[in-house]
Design a protein around this motif. Sequence first.
Motif, PDB file in Angstrom:
ATOM      1  N   THR A 146       0.833  -1.200   0.000  1.00  0.00           N
ATOM      2  CA  THR A 146       0.000   0.000   0.000  1.00  0.00           C
ATOM      3  C   THR A 146       0.869   1.252   0.000  1.00  0.00           C
ATOM      4  O   THR A 146       2.090   1.196   0.154  1.00  0.00           O
ATOM      5  CB  THR A 146      -0.922   0.043   1.235  1.00  0.00           C
ATOM      6  OG1 THR A 146      -0.158   0.403   2.409  1.00  0.00           O
ATOM      7  CG2 THR A 146      -1.605  -1.301   1.478  1.00  0.00           C
ATOM      8  N   ASP A 147       0.205   2.391  -0.134  1.00  0.00           N
ATOM      9  CA  ASP A 147       0.880   3.687  -0.082  1.00  0.00           C
ATOM     10  C   ASP A 147       0.804   4.322   1.307  1.00  0.00           C
ATOM     11  O   ASP A 147       0.962   5.532   1.457  1.00  0.00           O
ATOM     12  CB  ASP A 147       0.266   4.645  -1.108  1.00  0.00           C
ATOM     13  CG  ASP A 147       0.696   4.299  -2.528  1.00  0.00           C
ATOM     14  OD1 ASP A 147       1.548   3.412  -2.688  1.00  0.00           O
ATOM     15  OD2 ASP A 147       0.167   4.910  -3.471  1.00  0.00           O
ATOM     16  N   THR A 148       0.579   3.530   2.328  1.00  0.00           N
ATOM     17  CA  THR A 148       0.499   4.050   3.694  1.00  0.00           C
ATOM     18  C   THR A 148       1.802   4.750   4.074  1.00  0.00           C
ATOM     19  O   THR A 148       2.886   4.190   3.876  1.00  0.00           O
ATOM     20  CB  THR A 148       0.236   2.906   4.693  1.00  0.00           C
ATOM     21  OG1 THR A 148      -0.960   2.221   4.319  1.00  0.00           O
ATOM     22  CG2 THR A 148       0.098   3.441   6.111  1.00  0.00           C
ATOM     23  N   PRO A 149       1.728   5.974   4.617  1.00  0.00           N
ATOM     24  CA  PRO A 149       2.961   6.620   5.082  1.00  0.00           C
ATOM     25  C   PRO A 149       3.680   5.753   6.114  1.00  0.00           C
ATOM     26  O   PRO A 149       3.042   5.110   6.959  1.00  0.00           O
ATOM     27  CB  PRO A 149       2.461   7.924   5.706  1.00  0.00           C
ATOM     28  CG  PRO A 149       1.174   8.205   5.012  1.00  0.00           C
ATOM     29  CD  PRO A 149       0.545   6.853   4.769  1.00  0.00           C
ATOM     30  N   PHE A 150       4.994   5.752   6.062  1.00  0.00           N
ATOM     31  CA  PHE A 150       5.787   4.906   6.955  1.00  0.00           C
ATOM     32  C   PHE A 150       5.462   5.196   8.417  1.00  0.00           C
ATOM     33  O   PHE A 150       5.299   4.279   9.224  1.00  0.00           O
ATOM     34  CB  PHE A 150       7.277   5.122   6.687  1.00  0.00           C
ATOM     35  CG  PHE A 150       8.162   4.124   7.382  1.00  0.00           C
ATOM     36  CD1 PHE A 150       8.464   2.910   6.778  1.00  0.00           C
ATOM     37  CD2 PHE A 150       8.688   4.395   8.629  1.00  0.00           C
ATOM     38  CE1 PHE A 150       9.277   1.975   7.426  1.00  0.00           C
ATOM     39  CE2 PHE A 150       9.495   3.478   9.278  1.00  0.00           C
ATOM     40  CZ  PHE A 150       9.795   2.262   8.675  1.00  0.00           C
ATOM     41  N   GLY A 151       5.358   6.487   8.749  1.00  0.00           N
ATOM     42  CA  GLY A 151       5.102   6.850  10.142  1.00  0.00           C
ATOM     43  C   GLY A 151       3.800   6.282  10.684  1.00  0.00           C
ATOM     44  O   GLY A 151       3.715   5.912  11.859  1.00  0.00           O
TER      45      GLY A 151
END
Length: 235
Positions: A146-151
């Motif tokens: 997915t494109d979920t932000p790492f943070g």
Amino acid sequence: MRLTAKHAPSSLVSLFAALVLTAAGAAHGGEAANWSDNYQSRLQVLALVQTINADILASTSATLTLEKWCGDHAMSATPKVTAQLQRGIVKAASAEQRARLQVGPDTPIKYRRVQLTCGGHLLSEADNWYVPERLSPAMNRLLDETDTPFGKAVLPLAPYRRTISARTLWSPLPDKWETAQAPVPAPAVPGGALDIPPALFEHNAVLYTSGHLPFSEVRETYQRGLLDFPPPPAR
């Protein structure tokens, strides 16, 4: 009367105070802001860049700090930071990075590059090297698929950051502008817009779990999209 650098010391405090009160409540129309090329505008941009720079350095999550910035400045009807994954890019971790992450030469390290946006505004470009074996399977799936932000993906680790380096890439005012030893740049075009370059400042940091185990190194380049909201009214 036109402001010049010699007026800066007496006006700095009042301009900064006005900036905090007005910029936070500004409504955004969905397009990049048009900051005028004059002394007051340059001072306001300097204050904004220094503010978000300090906020990120003091935070445990750059993503959540950017999300708050986006919401505070009405840059999106739904202030949510999203990550656009840049696929097909590979950057091997260096020996120095492996040492900071406390892993040996054979431990797998993955690389991920993303652009973080909010409301269509590019806020940051980030290079991330992380140790997948120190994340949960669910976290690794989020990062791989997915494109979920790492943070956001690693929030269950209750992470914190330690900054390795922070550097300014651009400033609207020259060094020693406040002492009048360096002149404020004259507008390229009278009444024209301030020419703001794409990259404003850069951070390099290591992320740790709540148990003080390093699991990621990130290099973040913060973009002029951070300033995409209407300037405060002229005073």
